[in-house]
Design a protein around this motif. Structure first.
Motif, PDB file in Angstrom:
ATOM      1  N   GLY A  88      49.102  47.419  36.438  1.00 13.70           N
ATOM      2  CA  GLY A  88      48.882  46.418  37.472  1.00 13.70           C
ATOM      3  C   GLY A  88      47.924  45.356  36.965  1.00 13.70           C
ATOM      4  O   GLY A  88      46.855  45.680  36.436  1.00 13.70           O
ATOM      5  N   LEU A  89      48.318  44.100  37.112  1.00  9.94           N
ATOM      6  CA  LEU A  89      47.480  42.993  36.641  1.00  9.94           C
ATOM      7  C   LEU A  89      47.347  41.957  37.736  1.00  9.94           C
ATOM      8  O   LEU A  89      48.347  41.539  38.325  1.00  9.94           O
ATOM      9  CB  LEU A  89      48.137  42.307  35.435  1.00  9.94           C
ATOM     10  N   SER A  90      46.134  41.533  37.995  1.00  6.35           N
ATOM     11  CA  SER A  90      45.913  40.394  38.877  1.00  6.35           C
ATOM     12  C   SER A  90      45.209  39.332  38.051  1.00  6.35           C
ATOM     13  O   SER A  90      44.074  39.513  37.610  1.00  6.35           O
ATOM     14  CB  SER A  90      45.078  40.825  40.078  1.00  6.35           C
ATOM     15  N   ILE A  91      45.932  38.251  37.795  1.00  5.15           N
ATOM     16  CA  ILE A  91      45.567  37.304  36.732  1.00  5.15           C
ATOM     17  C   ILE A  91      45.116  35.966  37.305  1.00  5.15           C
ATOM     18  O   ILE A  91      45.863  35.342  38.062  1.00  5.15           O
ATOM     19  CB  ILE A  91      46.793  37.089  35.797  1.00  5.15           C
ATOM     20  N   PRO A  92      43.916  35.506  36.933  1.00  7.70           N
ATOM     21  CA  PRO A  92      43.494  34.158  37.361  1.00  7.70           C
ATOM     22  C   PRO A  92      44.419  33.096  36.773  1.00  7.70           C
ATOM     23  O   PRO A  92      44.830  33.204  35.611  1.00  7.70           O
ATOM     24  CB  PRO A  92      42.089  34.014  36.758  1.00  7.70           C
ATOM     25  N   GLN A  93      44.734  32.097  37.587  1.00  4.41           N
ATOM     26  CA  GLN A  93      45.723  31.109  37.168  1.00  4.41           C
ATOM     27  C   GLN A  93      45.259  30.289  35.963  1.00  4.41           C
ATOM     28  O   GLN A  93      46.080  29.793  35.199  1.00  4.41           O
ATOM     29  CB  GLN A  93      46.033  30.166  38.343  1.00  4.41           C
ATOM     30  N   ASP A 122      52.811  46.038  38.559  1.00  3.80           N
ATOM     31  CA  ASP A 122      52.800  44.936  39.514  1.00  3.80           C
ATOM     32  C   ASP A 122      51.948  43.829  38.908  1.00  3.80           C
ATOM     33  O   ASP A 122      50.936  44.100  38.268  1.00  3.80           O
ATOM     34  CB  ASP A 122      52.200  45.401  40.851  1.00  3.80           C
ATOM     35  N   THR A 123      52.382  42.598  39.079  1.00  5.41           N
ATOM     36  CA  THR A 123      51.622  41.465  38.563  1.00  5.41           C
ATOM     37  C   THR A 123      51.455  40.435  39.663  1.00  5.41           C
ATOM     38  O   THR A 123      52.424  40.097  40.334  1.00  5.41           O
ATOM     39  CB  THR A 123      52.371  40.802  37.385  1.00  5.41           C
ATOM     40  N   THR A 124      50.247  39.962  39.848  1.00  7.46           N
ATOM     41  CA  THR A 124      49.996  38.940  40.860  1.00  7.46           C
ATOM     42  C   THR A 124      48.991  37.940  40.326  1.00  7.46           C
ATOM     43  O   THR A 124      48.328  38.187  39.325  1.00  7.46           O
ATOM     44  CB  THR A 124      49.389  39.552  42.147  1.00  7.46           C
ATOM     45  N   LEU A 125      48.893  36.838  41.015  1.00  9.43           N
ATOM     46  CA  LEU A 125      47.810  35.906  40.736  1.00  9.43           C
ATOM     47  C   LEU A 125      46.526  36.400  41.384  1.00  9.43           C
ATOM     48  O   LEU A 125      46.558  37.133  42.364  1.00  9.43           O
ATOM     49  CB  LEU A 125      48.138  34.532  41.318  1.00  9.43           C
ATOM     50  N   SER A 126      45.393  35.981  40.824  1.00 13.73           N
ATOM     51  CA  SER A 126      44.102  36.283  41.426  1.00 13.73           C
ATOM     52  C   SER A 126      43.320  34.986  41.606  1.00 13.73           C
ATOM     53  O   SER A 126      43.356  34.112  40.751  1.00 13.73           O
ATOM     54  CB  SER A 126      43.321  37.235  40.524  1.00 13.73           C
ATOM     55  N   PHE A 131      41.694  41.481  37.284  1.00 15.50           N
ATOM     56  CA  PHE A 131      41.665  42.895  37.659  1.00 15.50           C
ATOM     57  C   PHE A 131      42.773  43.614  36.908  1.00 15.50           C
ATOM     58  O   PHE A 131      43.913  43.155  36.897  1.00 15.50           O
ATOM     59  CB  PHE A 131      41.932  43.089  39.152  1.00 15.50           C
TER      60      PHE A 131
END
Lengths: 327, 327
Positions: A88-93, A122-126, A131
């Motif tokens: 799972g990755l929440s990645i700053p744009q 799961d991958t999302t923007l942060s 995270f």
């Protein structure tokens, strides 16, 4: 405001209120039923920017290596062979595209090297920093599973793997001290003791095991609490490596304090039946070409006693909490 | 800077480069081998502050409910019965203690209600907002597992569950519009269609299934791409509920656009063999006391065609990306 320890305690209490002990709540990893002989072992660890890592000194290939290995260390601590991972990755744009590529290549490459299948995630923007949340799944024969709550009084306490080097390395990184690369490497690219964990799993005389991620002293106290035993630790057994000694001299740190309280070691802490310990320690050295550190014994008394050359001593304990104490 | 879609695509490409298709990469959840007849199904979804939720309108008991149900929806989409969950939390230190208590009580309570065992997790402090990562594990007979890549041309496309209400509710929440509580409830406390998913899993004539979390149009295009089919959708089948209609009138939104592109529905999208569809739809209504929405058919052509009363129509598509388009 709550401290990290208080928050963790609160969450664990909530978990204990619902989860049956058989599923391993409070241990390094949880057990999933598989068949009569074998269990799945599952663990998830979070890596959070500015709580567990800083982007200013973590290269992406190191961070992805670490994200995998801190999770693998939990499986090692149970005696399990890793098989699968979800990322799972929440990645700053504003994170650089090349950075993300390198992170992923590193993660995928390390999965291949460890023969682990990346099966989902799961991958999302942060909006709030990076995270990383990995979930790892391994397998072990039920008879080879190790828990932290099975130690008995009168057993040998020992450690496999380096102590204190990561803690000292973290100080060097945080303070921007140049050099000391091998100490920094312990923080930046920790290696889970996967093969050691599997080997210990097969040793019937290893009664309890856990990984040391928050420092020997606090993790030992967790093992003792889980097993309802105490411990007597002989401090003269904690001999700093030349690398640790040199780094501590340069930075004005106490090597013993690093070994007792420095976090991120990802070493393994075990209890072993006393009669069988010499043979097991010898076999370990033959197999892995380094020695176990014999640090003391478990006791009936529910406290942890420290001795220096056999004489009682005290130790002002400051718990490890990543960046907090470093300002 | 990359868009969320570009980042997700990049991560999925990395995953595809290593993971064998048998483990379900790219589907709602991944498959873990269990035995000859049965598989574990595992999924992890992240909920990230200010990407997926805002603390200003999420009560803690709603957020923990949602954290569980968005994950359960992935299991429902595979036809699996949920069994276990691991909860990862990264908590800002200034978050109110009562808030954390209520969040955890809500999570634990909902696990009990759903008969799911909370078996582990990880808790850390965060310097950068609240981050929730749950991993759910369920079980299904292999013969009952549903994937998104098994649709054939000429099958009926249908949806179980409400469409568009969550999308409209999110606009109401973001813009601080008062009232419209039942639309807001769709965002704040989504209910995964667990029993429906299990039921569809047992229906042999359901060829493909996935959950609709990012909006019908985009998720349908994902199903079509995975199955190498196209789709023809008749827009007159998308009848807004009175609640949706009223909310859209109040907020100046197009109900059809909400139903096609509003995210967070957690409805189920299925393809079903045409001959068997009438019986299955009748059985579904008897069992669940609401009707499936028949939205169109799969086609050989690899594109998605929209018709209005049988005539070709076009639709200016704006993909859903949580808060981005709401400013």
């Amino acid at each position: 405001m709550l401290s990290e320890a208080e928050i963790i305690k609160k969450v664990q209490q909530a978990m204990n209120s619902v989860a049956a002990g058989v599923y391993g709540i409070g241990d390094d990893a949880a057990i999933l039923p598989l068949n009569d002989m074998t269990s799945y072992v599952i663990s998830k660890d979070l890596l959070v920017e500015d709580t567990h890592f800083r982007l200013r000194y973590f290269e992406p290939e190191n961070l992805s290596h670490k994200a995998l290995h801190v999770n693998l260390s939990d499986l090692a601590a149970m005696g399990a062979t890793p098989q699968f991972v979800l990322l799972g990755l929440s990645i700053p744009q504003d994170l650089d595209q090349g950075w993300i590529d390198t992170f992923l290549e590193g993660f995928v490459g390390e999965c291949k090297k460890q023969e682990i299948s990346l099966i989902g995630g799961d991958t999302t923007l942060s909006q709030h920093g990076l995270f990383i949340s990995a979930t790892v799944i391994g397998q072990a024969q039920k008879a080879h599973l190790k828990f932290r709550n099975r130690a008995q009084p009168g057993e040998i306490l020992c450690v496999a793997g380096p102590l204190g080097e990561a803690g000292a390395g973290l100080v060097a990184l945080e303070k921007g001290i140049s050099g000391l690369e091998s100490l920094k490497e312990r923080v930046l690219r920790p290696e889970a003791l996967i093969q050691e964990g599997i080997w210990f799993g097969k040793q019937q005389k290893v009664t309890a095991m856990m990984d040391i991620s928050d420092g020997l002293y606090i993790d030992l106290s967790r093992l003792c609490q889980a097993s309802c035993v105490g411990a007597s630790i002989e401090l003269s057994t904690l001999k700093p490596s030349p690398t640790l000694l040199e780094g501590c001299q340069q930075m004005g740190l106490d090597p013993l304090e690093c070994m007792l309280t420095g976090g991120e070691d990802y070493a393994l802490l075990m209890t072993i039946e006393a009669d069988d310990y010499p043979t097991l320690a010898k076999d370990f050295k033959e197999r892995f070409e380094y020695s176990l550190i014999t640090i003391g014994k478990t006791t009936k008394n529910h406290s942890i006693i420290l001795t220096q050359d056999g004489l009682l001593t005290s130790f002002a304990y400051t718990p490890f909490s990543h960046f907090k104490e470093l300002g």
